[in-house]
Design a protein around this motif. Structure first.
Motif, mmCIF file in Angstrom:
data_model
loop_
_atom_site.group_PDB
_atom_site.id
_atom_site.type_symbol
_atom_site.label_atom_id
_atom_site.label_comp_id
_atom_site.label_asym_id
_atom_site.label_seq_id
_atom_site.Cartn_x
_atom_site.Cartn_y
_atom_site.Cartn_z
ATOM 1 N N ARG A 215 38.794 43.448 44.587
ATOM 2 C CA ARG A 215 39.971 43.238 45.445
ATOM 3 C C ARG A 215 39.862 41.904 46.180
ATOM 4 N NH1 ARG A 215 40.668 45.964 51.162
ATOM 5 N NH2 ARG A 215 42.878 45.688 51.575
ATOM 6 N N GLU A 216 38.646 41.525 46.569
ATOM 7 C CA GLU A 216 38.441 40.248 47.249
ATOM 8 C C GLU A 216 38.727 39.072 46.318
ATOM 9 O OE1 GLU A 216 34.471 40.358 48.653
ATOM 10 O OE2 GLU A 216 34.810 42.021 50.050
ATOM 11 N N VAL A 217 38.551 39.278 45.009
ATOM 12 C CA VAL A 217 38.754 38.211 44.033
ATOM 13 C C VAL A 217 40.219 38.131 43.605
ATOM 14 C CG1 VAL A 217 38.140 37.372 41.726
ATOM 15 C CG2 VAL A 217 36.393 38.403 43.196
ATOM 16 N N LEU A 218 40.816 39.292 43.262
ATOM 17 C CA LEU A 218 42.173 39.304 42.715
ATOM 18 C C LEU A 218 43.239 39.627 43.753
ATOM 19 C CD1 LEU A 218 41.576 40.989 39.244
ATOM 20 C CD2 LEU A 218 41.639 38.562 39.826
ATOM 21 N N GLY A 219 42.847 40.247 44.845
ATOM 22 C CA GLY A 219 43.742 40.388 45.977
ATOM 23 C C GLY A 219 44.722 41.536 45.954
ATOM 24 N N SER A 220 45.568 41.617 44.935
ATOM 25 C CA SER A 220 46.650 42.598 44.983
ATOM 26 C C SER A 220 46.900 43.172 43.595
ATOM 27 C CB SER A 220 47.920 41.949 45.522
ATOM 28 O OG SER A 220 48.341 40.908 44.662
ATOM 29 N N GLY A 221 47.923 44.006 43.512
ATOM 30 C CA GLY A 221 48.258 44.640 42.241
ATOM 31 C C GLY A 221 47.812 46.087 42.204
ATOM 32 N N THR A 222 48.076 46.739 41.104
ATOM 33 C CA THR A 222 47.697 48.132 40.910
ATOM 34 C C THR A 222 46.485 48.193 39.992
ATOM 35 O OG1 THR A 222 49.991 48.849 41.130
ATOM 36 C CG2 THR A 222 48.462 50.397 40.111
ATOM 37 N N ALA A 223 45.551 49.058 40.324
ATOM 38 C CA ALA A 223 44.392 49.288 39.465
ATOM 39 C C ALA A 223 44.445 50.717 38.926
ATOM 40 C CB ALA A 223 43.093 49.067 40.230
ATOM 41 N N VAL A 224 44.232 50.842 37.620
ATOM 42 C CA VAL A 224 44.111 52.150 36.979
ATOM 43 C C VAL A 224 42.630 52.489 37.002
ATOM 44 C CG1 VAL A 224 44.444 53.450 34.848
ATOM 45 C CG2 VAL A 224 46.109 51.694 35.523
ATOM 46 N N CYS A 225 42.243 53.466 37.823
ATOM 47 C CA CYS A 225 40.832 53.813 38.022
ATOM 48 C C CYS A 225 40.495 55.166 37.376
ATOM 49 C CB CYS A 225 40.506 53.857 39.509
ATOM 50 S SG CYS A 225 40.770 52.308 40.388
ATOM 51 N N CYS A 226 39.201 55.438 37.279
ATOM 52 C CA CYS A 226 38.721 56.723 36.755
ATOM 53 C C CYS A 226 39.361 57.038 35.400
ATOM 54 C CB CYS A 226 38.975 57.847 37.741
ATOM 55 S SG CYS A 226 37.970 57.756 39.233
#
Length: 267
Positions: free
Chosen positions: A57-68
């Motif tokens: 998050r510190e690198v890319l900042g924003s957006g949606t992540a599909v986790c698990c």
């Protein structure tokens, strides 16, 4: 497809976007930002739980992540879970009991979004002393809905163990792996990176024909199939698992050679 351009960029993290030292190269960050500036969203699709997304998050900042592996959709900017498809306690109890009967040396852990619980005998490889990580008996572990159940065996090889888990689990859940160890990742029935990506793409009014997806391990195959069959680009890293290479439309360089950035630049 020489003039094809993606309208959504999606990527696995470990072994794909991340180099072997667990960092994202400056060249990759610049390339992703170039596409973002032109209006193309960037989506991360990973087996990682939300609690492992703070550094990216510190690198890319924003957006949606599909986790698990598709079970959790995380808003990176707000760092909030948007959606979750969890395994209910009765299914968790049934799967763990069946696997323990079939292979007594199987040990379990669960992901609850930002929390992680594992049996005392289970040997986690990462985050051993991190916040939110704790030991608990199996009956406590399976007492609440979980985004992902992890089954590990210290003596079997990966492919044999995952095949055993798939046989025991049947249609109770979805089984995959993204590890070199004998570690099976178990999600709710039908939940994969493909289902998570499809939900995110739909929020942008897009389908698989608009997506380029990068991956390297068997937990990426469902997303590869969804993208490829829909007319998008499924791009395997050069060092990818044979199942991933077989499902790909394209192959790029390794993660340490900035394969994601190189392929995007070629478009």
């Amino acid at each position: 497809m020489s003039d094809w351009r993606p309208r959504l960029i999606a990527s696995d993290m470990d072994g794909t976007l991340l180099r072997s030292d667990d960092t994202v190269s400056d060249a990759t960050v610049v390339e992703l930002e170039r596409w973002r500036a032109s209006g193309v969203p960037v989506v991360l699709a990973t087996g990682r739980p939300p609690r492992w997304m703070r550094r990216i998050r510190e690198v890319l900042g924003s957006g949606t992540a599909v986790c698990c592996n598709g079970a959790v959709l995380l808003d990176l900017e707000r760092f909030e879970v948007v959606e979750e498809d969890a395994l209910p306690p009765d299914v968790l109890r049934s799967i763990t009991a069946g696997l323990r009967r079939e292979q007594p040396g199987t040990w379990f852990a669960v992901e609850y979004g930002l929390e992680f619980r594992h049996e005392p005998v289970y040997q986690p490889r990462w985050d051993v002393d991190a916040p939110g990580v704790a030991e608990a008996p199996l009956e406590e572990i399976v007492a609440a809905p979980a985004a992902k159940l992890l089954a590990r065996h210290e003596d079997m090889d990966r492919d044999s163990f995952v095949a055993l888990v798939q046989q025991v689990v049947g249609d109770l859940a979805t089984v995959t792996t993204s590890s070199s160890d004998a570690l099976a990742e178990i999600s709710a029935p039908g939940v994969t990176k493909a289902t998570g990506l499809a939900r995110v793409a739909a929020t942008h009014g897009l389908g698989p024909e608009d997506v380029v997806f990068f991956g390297d391990m068997p937990n990426d195959v469902a997303a590869f199939d969804w993208v490829r069959e829909g007319g998008g680009r499924a791009v395997a890293m050069a060092q990818a698992h044979p199942e991933v290479l077989a499902a790909a439309t394209d192959v790029t360089g390794t993660n340490d050679d900035d394969g994601v950035a190189a392929f995007l630049a070629s478009l």
